[in-house]
Scaffold this active site. Structure first.
Site, PDB file in Angstrom:
ATOM      1  N   HIS A  84      15.763  60.414 -92.834  1.00 49.84           N
ATOM      2  CA  HIS A  84      16.776  60.498 -92.103  1.00 49.84           C
ATOM      3  C   HIS A  84      16.916  58.914 -90.856  1.00 49.84           C
ATOM      4  O   HIS A  84      17.875  59.083 -90.095  1.00 49.84           O
ATOM      5  CB  HIS A  84      16.947  61.417 -91.610  1.00 49.84           C
ATOM      6  CG  HIS A  84      15.729  62.533 -90.963  1.00 49.84           C
ATOM      7  ND1 HIS A  84      15.898  62.065 -89.545  1.00 49.84           N
ATOM      8  CD2 HIS A  84      15.107  62.743 -91.384  1.00 49.84           C
ATOM      9  CE1 HIS A  84      14.070  62.145 -88.967  1.00 49.84           C
ATOM     10  NE2 HIS A  84      14.023  63.383 -90.617  1.00 49.84           N
ATOM     11  N   HIS A 101      10.832  55.631 -83.741  1.00 49.71           N
ATOM     12  CA  HIS A 101      12.062  55.402 -84.651  1.00 49.71           C
ATOM     13  C   HIS A 101      13.275  55.085 -84.517  1.00 49.71           C
ATOM     14  O   HIS A 101      13.656  54.588 -83.429  1.00 49.71           O
ATOM     15  CB  HIS A 101      12.199  56.978 -85.121  1.00 49.71           C
ATOM     16  CG  HIS A 101      12.946  57.902 -84.382  1.00 49.71           C
ATOM     17  ND1 HIS A 101      11.769  58.179 -83.302  1.00 49.71           N
ATOM     18  CD2 HIS A 101      13.902  58.310 -84.062  1.00 49.71           C
ATOM     19  CE1 HIS A 101      12.542  59.172 -82.825  1.00 49.71           C
ATOM     20  NE2 HIS A 101      13.901  58.822 -82.923  1.00 49.71           N
ATOM     21  N   HIS A 106      17.427  54.517 -84.560  1.00 53.80           N
ATOM     22  CA  HIS A 106      19.003  55.007 -85.610  1.00 53.80           C
ATOM     23  C   HIS A 106      19.464  53.506 -85.597  1.00 53.80           C
ATOM     24  O   HIS A 106      20.670  53.006 -84.142  1.00 53.80           O
ATOM     25  CB  HIS A 106      19.684  55.646 -84.267  1.00 53.80           C
ATOM     26  CG  HIS A 106      18.920  57.503 -83.880  1.00 53.80           C
ATOM     27  ND1 HIS A 106      18.576  58.087 -84.651  1.00 53.80           N
ATOM     28  CD2 HIS A 106      17.847  57.291 -82.964  1.00 53.80           C
ATOM     29  CE1 HIS A 106      18.368  59.011 -85.180  1.00 53.80           C
ATOM     30  NE2 HIS A 106      17.468  58.824 -83.901  1.00 53.80           N
ATOM     31  N   GLU A 119      23.067  56.064 -80.687  1.00 52.20           N
ATOM     32  CA  GLU A 119      23.379  57.101 -80.477  1.00 52.20           C
ATOM     33  C   GLU A 119      24.284  56.982 -79.044  1.00 52.20           C
ATOM     34  O   GLU A 119      24.791  57.932 -79.233  1.00 52.20           O
ATOM     35  CB  GLU A 119      22.089  58.198 -80.538  1.00 52.20           C
ATOM     36  CG  GLU A 119      21.182  58.293 -82.364  1.00 52.20           C
ATOM     37  CD  GLU A 119      20.991  58.837 -81.963  1.00 52.20           C
ATOM     38  OE1 GLU A 119      20.986  60.558 -82.428  1.00 52.20           O
ATOM     39  OE2 GLU A 119      20.073  59.671 -81.237  1.00 52.20           O
ATOM     40  N   HIS A 162      13.850  54.325 -80.279  1.00 56.16           N
ATOM     41  CA  HIS A 162      13.383  55.802 -79.565  1.00 56.16           C
ATOM     42  C   HIS A 162      11.978  55.455 -79.555  1.00 56.16           C
ATOM     43  O   HIS A 162      10.826  55.404 -81.173  1.00 56.16           O
ATOM     44  CB  HIS A 162      13.513  57.510 -79.816  1.00 56.16           C
ATOM     45  CG  HIS A 162      15.548  57.011 -79.912  1.00 56.16           C
ATOM     46  ND1 HIS A 162      16.049  58.395 -80.573  1.00 56.16           N
ATOM     47  CD2 HIS A 162      16.304  56.559 -79.125  1.00 56.16           C
ATOM     48  CE1 HIS A 162      17.549  57.895 -80.160  1.00 56.16           C
ATOM     49  NE2 HIS A 162      17.526  57.062 -78.783  1.00 56.16           N
ATOM     50  N   THR A 181      17.854  64.791 -80.698  1.00 52.92           N
ATOM     51  CA  THR A 181      19.133  63.964 -80.691  1.00 52.92           C
ATOM     52  C   THR A 181      18.529  64.394 -82.352  1.00 52.92           C
ATOM     53  O   THR A 181      19.825  64.181 -83.311  1.00 52.92           O
ATOM     54  CB  THR A 181      19.452  62.638 -81.054  1.00 52.92           C
ATOM     55  OG1 THR A 181      18.051  61.616 -81.784  1.00 52.92           O
ATOM     56  CG2 THR A 181      19.249  62.170 -79.658  1.00 52.92           C
TER      57      THR A 181
END
Length: 307
Positions: A90, A117, A119, A129, A142, A225
């Site tokens: 993910h 990581h 997003h 995010e 993050h 999250t």
């Protein structure tokens, strides 16, 4: 007969348990793969329905200056390390040696880096995010930290302020950010979920902006999250974005989710504030600006009296 009923009930329970744990992003949902999208993450973990969830939209005019939000002290962020970068199904994630720490910046104690990581959206489109005044950036980094005296993240998450996450936004640049070459080169080798490869020598400092550009930030209390959405995170969102070229941003969309679909739009939708206050740094700047304004007014009044 009773044995058959018990077996059927057990299988049904296991099926439901498997379904509950099968969380996904909205971009993964299809008729053939009806996983738990973000609006149903509470089926995967009840904490995802909590009152202090992340991410949020920061409405800058509603933030309050907090004089305790002084500039961070980054220790060993320049430390070069070699590790592995993994496609965890993910996102992409890099474990960090527990050498780099952050302190001050309004934190109650020092926190040590654990992993980072990202997003992102689709081919460089909106994908952060958090948002600032409704603006969604192409990607968000993050860097996850835990209080310095803990030895593992699960223990830190049991502390209401056990985890501190630094969030950094990205913006499109006309030229490539060469400091990101180790990351971009590596993700081309881990497109399939579960893939991992060695990461070229890198430091946390080279992935973020210089310290003098990290004095403006927002602070609030929130959660992880992704499930389990644990509400133990002290969030810091830095105002100044990191530049990456369109090609570098698009490279992340070549990765695959665990279901084989393109890993795009792997961000959780915004969560309600539920009465939380978002704070901002910059009290010193604000006071200095006020002082300059008052001096200018005094000078103007003095000149008018002379006339």
């Amino acid at each position: 007969m009773q044995h058959l009923v018990f077996t059927f009930a057990l299988l049904s329970f296991l099926a439901l348990a498997t379904e509950a744990g099968d969380w996904c992003y909205q971009s993964q949902f299809t008729c053939d793969h009806q996983c738990n999208t973000p609006d149903k993450w509470n089926h995967a973990n009840s904490d995802c329905a909590g009152s202090y969830q992340s991410p949020i939209n920061v409405v800058t005019r509603k933030t309050l200056v907090d004089e305790r939000l002084t500039p961070f002290k980054f220790t060993n962020y320049q430390q070069i390390f070699k590790g592995y970068i993994k496609n965890n199904g993910h996102s992409v994630q890099v474990e960090v040696p527990h050498l780099s720490t952050i302190s001050e910046g309004g934190l109650s104690t020092a926190y040590k880096a654990v992993q980072f990581h990202l997003h992102w959206g689709k081919n460089g489109g909106p994908g952060s995010e958090h948002t600032i005044d409704g603006e969604q950036y192409p990607m968000e980094l993050h860097i996850v930290h835990m209080k310095h005296h803990y030895t593992d993240l699960s223990t830190a998450l049991a502390d209401s302020e056990g985890v501190a996450v630094l969030g950094f936004f990205y913006e499109k640049s006309n030229s490539a950010n060469r400091k990101y070459d180790p990351i971009i080169n590596s993700i081309q080798k881990i497109q399939a979920a579960g893939g991992n490869t060695s990461l070229q020598a890198v430091s946390l400092a080279q992935l973020i902006l210089p310290e003098q550009n990290l004095t403006s930030f927002y602070r609030y209390k929130g959660s992880l999250t992704t499930p389990g959405c644990t509400q133990s995170v002290v969030w810091t969102l830095f105002e100044n974005p990191i530049p990456l070229s369109s090609e570098q941003l698009r490279a992340f969309s070549n990765l695959k989710f665990h279901d084989g679909k393109s890993m795009v739009d792997n961000f959780r939708p915004l969560q309600p504030l539920n009465g939380r206050q978002v704070f901002r740094s910059g009290a010193t700047v604000a006071l200095a600006s006020t002082a300059l304004l008052m001096a200018a007014l005094a000078s103007s009044l003095g000149m008018s009296q002379l006339n």
